[in-house]
Scaffold this active site. Structure first.
Site, mmCIF file in Angstrom:
data_model
loop_
_atom_site.group_PDB
_atom_site.id
_atom_site.type_symbol
_atom_site.label_atom_id
_atom_site.label_comp_id
_atom_site.label_asym_id
_atom_site.label_seq_id
_atom_site.Cartn_x
_atom_site.Cartn_y
_atom_site.Cartn_z
ATOM 1 N N ASP A 159 -5.089 7.458 -1.456
ATOM 2 C CA ASP A 159 -5.872 6.580 -0.595
ATOM 3 C C ASP A 159 -7.302 6.481 -1.103
ATOM 4 O O ASP A 159 -7.808 7.378 -1.775
ATOM 5 C CB ASP A 159 -5.895 7.111 0.843
ATOM 6 N N HIS A 205 1.619 4.435 -2.899
ATOM 7 C CA HIS A 205 1.637 5.905 -2.878
ATOM 8 C C HIS A 205 2.838 6.449 -3.640
ATOM 9 O O HIS A 205 2.729 7.438 -4.370
ATOM 10 C CB HIS A 205 1.674 6.415 -1.437
ATOM 11 N N HIS A 238 0.835 -1.205 0.000
ATOM 12 C CA HIS A 238 0.000 0.000 0.000
ATOM 13 C C HIS A 238 0.872 1.257 0.000
ATOM 14 O O HIS A 238 0.668 2.161 -0.832
ATOM 15 C CB HIS A 238 -0.908 -0.030 1.231
ATOM 16 N N GLU A 239 1.832 1.304 0.907
ATOM 17 C CA GLU A 239 2.652 2.517 1.013
ATOM 18 C C GLU A 239 3.509 2.712 -0.241
ATOM 19 O O GLU A 239 3.684 3.837 -0.718
ATOM 20 C CB GLU A 239 3.530 2.465 2.274
HETATM 21 ZN ZN LIG Z 1 -2.334 5.231 2.348
#
Ligand SMILES: [Zn+2]
Length: 186
Positions: A124, A118, A114-115
């Site tokens: 998000d 980014h 997830h990170e």
């Molecule tokens: Zn996030």
């Protein structure tokens, strides 16, 4: 013979220059067919998780390659407390921090992927859907899905293919935090 050696020399030089180019690319925005070098020297025990996340992103996308310890477009840190988060300085460049306390509650592979998402340009989307990687902690501690959805993967592929404007790709300095740890019920 001489000609062949020359060709080999040229090929070697091109490879060497390409490697140097990747290494010094930071902080310029990543471009099409970019190699993103991630550095796990500060990742401690999460280095192998970073490698798994890199494989997931490499398999899900078609024009970028995350490669370990060939440079430092992306630095991975293992921290304790304060929450997991990503700091994207430009597309494909930045830092990811993984909080050991959150990793004890949530899937650390999901947090990591997830990170890194980014860093690859994704925002998000806290809709609680476990099938969506960027829903992050909103999907709950029971959600261990570490894979981007097809739409998420395609978005990253599009960003790195350069089909979005330079403004779109550059105007995305970003900082995110994984949702704060929910206090356990005692
Ligand atoms: Zn996030």
């Amino acid at each position: 013979m001489t000609s062949r050696l020359n060709r080999l020399a040229v090929a070697f030089l091109a490879t060497a220059l390409a490697t140097v180019g990747v290494t010094v690319a930071n902080p310029a925005p990543a471009s099409a067919a970019m190699t993103i070098c991630y550095n796990t020297s500060q990742a401690g025990s999460y280095a192998s998780v970073a490698n798994q996340s890199a494989s997931i992103w490499n398999n899900a996308t078609s024009n970028l390659t995350l490669s370990a310890n060939c440079g430092s477009n992306l630095r991975i840190y293992r921290i304790t407390g304060g929450g997991s988060y990503a700091v994207r300085t430009s597309l494909g460049n930045g830092r990811v921090y993984i909080d050991t306390q959150q990793a004890a509650q949530y899937s650390v592979l999901r947090i990591m992927t997830h990170e890194i998402g980014h860093i690859l340009g994704l925002p998000d989307n806290y809709n609680g859907n476990c099938a969506i990687l960027m829903s992050g902690g909103s999907a709950g501690t029971g959600c261990t899905n570490p894979y981007p959805s097809t739409a998420e993967a395609n978005r990253v592929t599009s960003l790195f293919a350069g089909t979005f404007s330079a403004t779109d790709r550059n105007a995305n300095v970003f900082r995110d935090s994984w949702p704060s740890v929910v206090a356990p019920v005692s």
